[in-house]
Write a protein that holds these residues in place. Structure first.
Motif, mmCIF file in Angstrom:
data_model
loop_
_atom_site.group_PDB
_atom_site.id
_atom_site.type_symbol
_atom_site.label_atom_id
_atom_site.label_comp_id
_atom_site.label_asym_id
_atom_site.label_seq_id
_atom_site.Cartn_x
_atom_site.Cartn_y
_atom_site.Cartn_z
ATOM 1 N N ASP A 109 -6.258 -1.119 -4.576
ATOM 2 C CA ASP A 109 -5.625 -1.716 -3.402
ATOM 3 C C ASP A 109 -6.615 -2.685 -2.748
ATOM 4 O O ASP A 109 -7.514 -2.270 -2.036
ATOM 5 N N GLU A 110 -6.435 -3.951 -3.011
ATOM 6 C CA GLU A 110 -7.320 -5.003 -2.502
ATOM 7 C C GLU A 110 -8.799 -4.683 -2.726
ATOM 8 O O GLU A 110 -9.579 -4.611 -1.778
ATOM 9 N N SER A 163 0.837 -1.204 0.000
ATOM 10 C CA SER A 163 0.000 0.000 0.000
ATOM 11 C C SER A 163 0.870 1.251 0.000
ATOM 12 O O SER A 163 0.553 2.235 -0.667
HETATM 13 MG MG LIG Z 1 -2.278 -2.588 2.209
#
Ligand SMILES: [Mg+2]
Ligand SMILES: Nc1ncnc2c1ncn2[C@@H]1O[C@H](COP(=O)(O)OP(=O)(O)OP(=O)(O)O)[C@@H](O)[C@H]1O
Lengths: 292, 276
Positions: free
Chosen positions: A174-175, A48
């Motif tokens: 991000d995910e 991240s």
């Molecule tokens: Mg992350």
């Protein structure tokens, strides 16, 4: 637009002893236009932190190396982050948590109004309509609803529309599939592919789902302890036992099956996509003989 | 976002850290009383209070810079009150433009008072973890049980609030980032524009707080939480020699200041008597 990071370093709370933490350690990577690029690695490995550098949500630290996105030099003090962010869309885990406006229309239009101040009302309406239909929602049905009255899946679609409405060239996720049920996940991936075909050029995706990475990514980078320990095609990464061991990652199902069938002498190899794997398996089965 | 200094715990194993939270709270309150007791313009009293804070800081092993950082968060408030005193105090003789000597002294007085109080308060939170703090307050409020005040529930509310501060900070950080990625601009424009720019942050934050509250209530229910009656503690608070020393020192401080005040008061009485 190409993303090029050279010796990128980042430390959280660098000035506070005891609390400071080196989250990126000499990261070198080049993400080309048109790729679906995977960012994988254990939790806390710096994924991240890295992707948030790409649109300037985290600024490159002094002496933290070089980062270029297209023509934008992110080490430059005068870098125009706003126009960069119009070109690099970013979506976090649970994107529906960013919804805030009274109507779906307002929420989706938020980015447009921020990025293009002199845009006309008709243009806004047209773009919002396009974005909503891209994510599979009916414009007339949802536009005047409160985003908080929608179902979870619909909320997420609205949130996605709110990001792609600005027509970014690069989309960073991000995910993004966290917390979706299998059907929702499948739909989401289909949406991604559709986006990649006719909306955004490059997709950078942080994921813990190795099946997704093996199936869809052109290349991926493996993070471990703030370093990139490998970059390559999913095939290259998942064939290397060393990398899997060091990064603590799972194998995608196709890779595990290929491995198993190879050791039994049934197939020779596959490139770890479901398509190619079944192809090879069918050929082997047709050839008969090899199955004990 | 994570290095908000005011009210953040600095882990260590020092004398002060090991003190009983109840005693520390009492001492902090006594210290603040002492600061307020310093009567007008007797800066010697402030010097004594400052000495107390410095001493406590040294013993607590918290870096001076960390303690000083807490002042930074309220510097605007301090400067504002000082300016009010400087420009609007009409007593005394004018020394410069509209500024009078009494105004000047008052401004210095206010700065010293607020700074000393904030230093003391932040030293308390730097050396006492939020959980201990809540336990300490619960301990101190215990007598109120006699008048049917729900002490335990009150302490629980407080510790939940404290517990969620870091979570809220993280959440705020996340939402700010998500909106920034959509082009939100929090840094430019006048004050109204900036206030309006906060709406896309505050609403999601509010909604997620409600969601968290719901989840927490469910989690507590499913673990059969039933209030104060049957609960025991993992960490018991205990009053030790350390606390006695602390109490004695702060008592000394108060006595000293009262004595100073009395001394000055006597002096001025004598002056008045002399004039008569
Ligand atoms: Mg992350
Ligand atoms: N604001 C912060 N302050 C201090 N340390 C942080 C902060 N944010 C992240 N870290 C630390 O930096 C490291 C990298 O964090 P990062 O969020 O980039 O990991 P990640 O690979 O995205 O993990 P995950 O898969 O869990 O999302 C972690 O060890 C984390 O504890």
């Amino acid at each position: 637009m190409k993303v090029v990071a050279k010796n990128l370093n980042f430390t959280y709370s660098p000035k506070t002893k005891g609390l400071s933490f080196r989250a990126l350690d000499n990261v070198n990577v080049e993400i080309k236009e048109g790729e679906i690029f995977g960012i994988i690695g254990k939790t806390g490995s710096g994924k991240s932190t890295f992707v948030q550098h790409i649109n300037g949500l985290i600024k490159v630290q002094k002496g933290g190396g070089a980062l270029k996105v297209g023509d934008y030099d992110l080490t430059d003090k005068k870098c125009d982050y706003k126009s960069l962010r119009a070109k690099v869309g970013m979506m976090f885990q649970y994107p529906e948590h960013q919804l805030f406006a009274e109507t779906v229309f307002e929420d989706v239009a938020f980015a447009l109004k921020n990025f293009a101040k002199d845009i006309s009302a008709e243009e806004i309406a047209a773009r919002v309509k396009e974005a909503l239909s891209t994510v599979g929602l009916d414009y007339n049905e949802v536009k005047d609803k409160s985003p908080f009255d929608l179902s979870g899946g619909q909320k997420r679609r609205v949130a996605i529309a709110g990001v792609i409405v600005a027509k970014p060239e690069i989309l960073v996720l991000d995910e993004p599939a966290a917390g979706l049920d299998p059907k929702g996940k499948r739909e989401f991936l289909e949406l991604l592919l559709r986006l990649h075909k006719d909306y955004v050029k490059t997709i950078i995706i942080v994921s813990h789902d190795m099946n997704l990475v093996a199936e869809y990514c052109t290349r991926a980078a493996v993070f471990s302890g703030g370093k990139i320990i490998a970059t390559g095609t999913p095939k290259e990464i998942f064939s290397d036992k060393n990398i899997i061991e060091k990064s603590g990652l799972d194998l995608p199902l196709t890779a595990a099956l290929t491995e198993k069938l190879k050791s039994k002498g049934i197939i020779t190899d596959s490139d770890f996509t479901v398509e190619d794997f079944t192809e090879k398996l069918i050929v082997a089965l047709k050839n008969g003989g090899k199955i004990r | 976002m994570r290095d908000v200094s005011f009210g953040s715990y600095f882990p260590s194993n020092s004398f002060v850290h090991k003190m009983d939270a109840r005693a520390k709270i009492l001492i902090a309150i006594a210290y603040m009383v002492a600061v307020f007791l310093v009567s007008a313009f007797h800066f010697l009293g402030f010097a004594a209070c400052l000495l107390f804070v410095i001493l406590a800081t040294v013993v607590s092993k918290v870096p001076f810079l960390r303690v000083l950082k807490s002042v930074r968060t309220i510097i605007f408030f301090v400067v504002f009150s000082a300016i009010l005193q400087l420009f609007f105090n009409k007593k005394g003789t004018v020394v410069f433009w509209v500024i009078t000597d009494v105004g000047l002294l008052n401004a210095g007085f206010i700065i010293a008072r607020i700074m000393l109080i904030v230093l003391g308060a932040s030293l308390l939170t730097l050396t006492t973890s939020p959980v201990e703090l809540a336990d300490g307050i619960e301990g101190l409020l215990c007598p109120l049980k006699w008048i049917k005040f729900p002490v335990h529930e009150f302490a629980l509310i407080m510790s939940i609030a404290l517990r969620f501060i870091p979570t809220l900070i993280d959440e705020t950080d996340r939402i700010i980032k998500a909106q920034k990625a959509r082009g939100a601009d929090f840094e430019s424009g006048n004050i109204f524009k900036r206030a309006k720019a906060l709406i896309p942050v505050l609403i999601p934050l509010l909604i997620s707080s409600f969601r968290r509250a719901d989840e927490l209530a469910d989690a507590m229910d499913s673990r059969c939480y039933a209030g104060s009656k049957t609960r025991t503690r993992y960490k018991k608070l205990r009053f030790t020699f350390r606390d006695l020393i602390g109490v004695l020192v702060v008592a000394g401080l108060i006595v000293g200041i009262v004595y100073l005040n009395g001394f000055y008061a006597l002096n001025s009485l004598a002056e008045i008597a002399g004039a008569l």
